[in-house]
Write a protein that holds these residues in place. Structure first.
Motif, PDB file in Angstrom:
ATOM      1  N   GLU A 160      14.724 -12.340  55.623  1.00  0.00           N
ATOM      2  CA  GLU A 160      13.512 -11.609  55.258  1.00  0.00           C
ATOM      3  C   GLU A 160      12.719 -11.176  56.492  1.00  0.00           C
ATOM      4  OE1 GLU A 160      12.707 -10.399  52.526  1.00  0.00           O
ATOM      5  OE2 GLU A 160      12.677 -11.765  50.817  1.00  0.00           O
ATOM      6  N   TYR A 162      11.526 -13.385  58.903  1.00  0.00           N
ATOM      7  CA  TYR A 162      10.618 -14.416  59.397  1.00  0.00           C
ATOM      8  C   TYR A 162      11.368 -15.329  60.367  1.00  0.00           C
ATOM      9  CZ  TYR A 162       7.563 -12.852  55.645  1.00  0.00           C
ATOM     10  OH  TYR A 162       6.777 -12.097  54.828  1.00  0.00           O
ATOM     11  N   LYS A 196       2.855 -15.338  53.256  1.00  0.00           N
ATOM     12  CA  LYS A 196       3.727 -14.177  53.029  1.00  0.00           C
ATOM     13  C   LYS A 196       5.172 -14.617  52.800  1.00  0.00           C
ATOM     14  CE  LYS A 196       1.041 -10.802  55.676  1.00  0.00           C
ATOM     15  NZ  LYS A 196       1.020  -9.935  56.890  1.00  0.00           N
ATOM     16  N   ALA A 197       5.630 -15.545  53.632  1.00  0.00           N
ATOM     17  CA  ALA A 197       7.017 -16.012  53.519  1.00  0.00           C
ATOM     18  C   ALA A 197       7.274 -16.659  52.165  1.00  0.00           C
ATOM     19  CB  ALA A 197       7.329 -16.998  54.645  1.00  0.00           C
ATOM     20  N   SER A 200       7.876 -14.112  49.448  1.00  0.00           N
ATOM     21  CA  SER A 200       9.003 -13.182  49.566  1.00  0.00           C
ATOM     22  C   SER A 200      10.030 -13.481  48.473  1.00  0.00           C
ATOM     23  CB  SER A 200       9.657 -13.298  50.941  1.00  0.00           C
ATOM     24  OG  SER A 200      10.293 -14.548  51.095  1.00  0.00           O
ATOM     25  N   GLU A 201      10.645 -12.449  47.954  1.00  0.00           N
ATOM     26  CA  GLU A 201      11.553 -12.597  46.815  1.00  0.00           C
ATOM     27  C   GLU A 201      12.775 -13.440  47.153  1.00  0.00           C
ATOM     28  OE1 GLU A 201      10.990 -11.800  43.697  1.00  0.00           O
ATOM     29  OE2 GLU A 201       9.004 -11.196  44.368  1.00  0.00           O
ATOM     30  N   TRP A 203      13.088 -15.778  49.452  1.00  0.00           N
ATOM     31  CA  TRP A 203      12.740 -17.189  49.605  1.00  0.00           C
ATOM     32  C   TRP A 203      12.515 -17.826  48.235  1.00  0.00           C
ATOM     33  CZ3 TRP A 203       8.978 -20.563  48.191  1.00  0.00           C
ATOM     34  CH2 TRP A 203       9.001 -21.822  48.827  1.00  0.00           C
TER      35      TRP A 203
END
Length: 230
Positions: A160, A162, A196-197, A200-201, A203
């Motif tokens: 993603e 990160y 944000k992490a 995420s979809e 994660w």
């Protein structure tokens, strides 16, 4: 083997001063994609292929420290972030160490020139935000299961975008604690990245696979969040 090229005189003086300037210019590949092409980008280095036609000029941009390898002879003018300028020329095969800099290059020769610039990434940055978990292994959950699940989550975070974030599992020596066997550390640049992490979809999809196991851990864990003191 060709040694690192040593600059002399005014050019060397300016390059030594470059790290002292305020570096607010944009990343080279974003500011000037016509002349700067990203060939490799990972968590350790970024490699740029740089090419200028005769008379072509860039815009003001910045680079981290790294190494330049010249693929052609070159004659260039460099405007620095503090308003100074100087000329430099060299030969195909020259290798040069570069400090962190802000500059605006131009080709003042009558031939194109090309080089490879290897930008180093600072992997020593201290995380600004951590999630901390102390726990015992719940019944029916193994150390390997947890470790494998964390590897999947870290991979999802990396995919993603990160980088330099994720989870690390440690086993505590028995003599240091009577209540907890394991310490799980989540590492993040800051709280905003953490949030944000976790939204995420990729994660969330990966985390769902181990939801039952993680819920067993959370039922008895000591959970803390910590922000770095500046």
């Amino acid at each position: 083997m060709r040694a690192l090229k040593v600059l002399t005189g005014f050019s060397l003086f300016i390059l030594l001063l470059m790290p002292l300037t305020t570096l607010k210019a944009q990343d080279a590949s974003k500011a000037d994609p016509e002349h700067y092409k990203v060939e490799v980008d990972n968590d350790k280095v970024r490699i740029l292929r740089i090419s200028y036609g005769p008379g072509e000029e860039s815009v003001m941009h910045s680079h981290p420290e790294g190494v330049a390898v010249f693929l052609t002879d070159h004659k260039a003018k460099m405007k620095t972030g503090d308003g100074e300028s100087f000329e430099m020329d060299g030969n195909k095969g020259d290798v040069m160490w570069l400090e962190k800099s802000k500059h605006q290059p131009s080709n003042i020769g009558d031939k194109p020139f090309e080089l490879i610039q290897i930008e180093l990434k600072d992997n020593r940055n201290v995380p600004g935000y951590k999630s901390l978990h102390l726990f015992e292994l719940p019944e029916g959950v193994t150390e390997k299961q947890i470790s494998d699940h964390l590897k999947e989550m870290n991979q999802a975070l990396s995919e993603e975008g990160y980088h330099n974030t994720g989870y690390h599992l440690y086993k505590l020596p028995g003599q240091n604690t009577e209540n907890y066997q394991y310490f799980l550390e989540g590492v993040w640049p800051d709280a905003a990245t953490y949030n944000k992490a976790h939204n995420s979809e990729k994660w969330k999809k990966t985390a769902e696979k181990g939801r039952e196991m993680i819920e067993k851990i959370r039922a008895k864990e000591l959970y803390l969040k910590a922000t770095k003191v500046e």
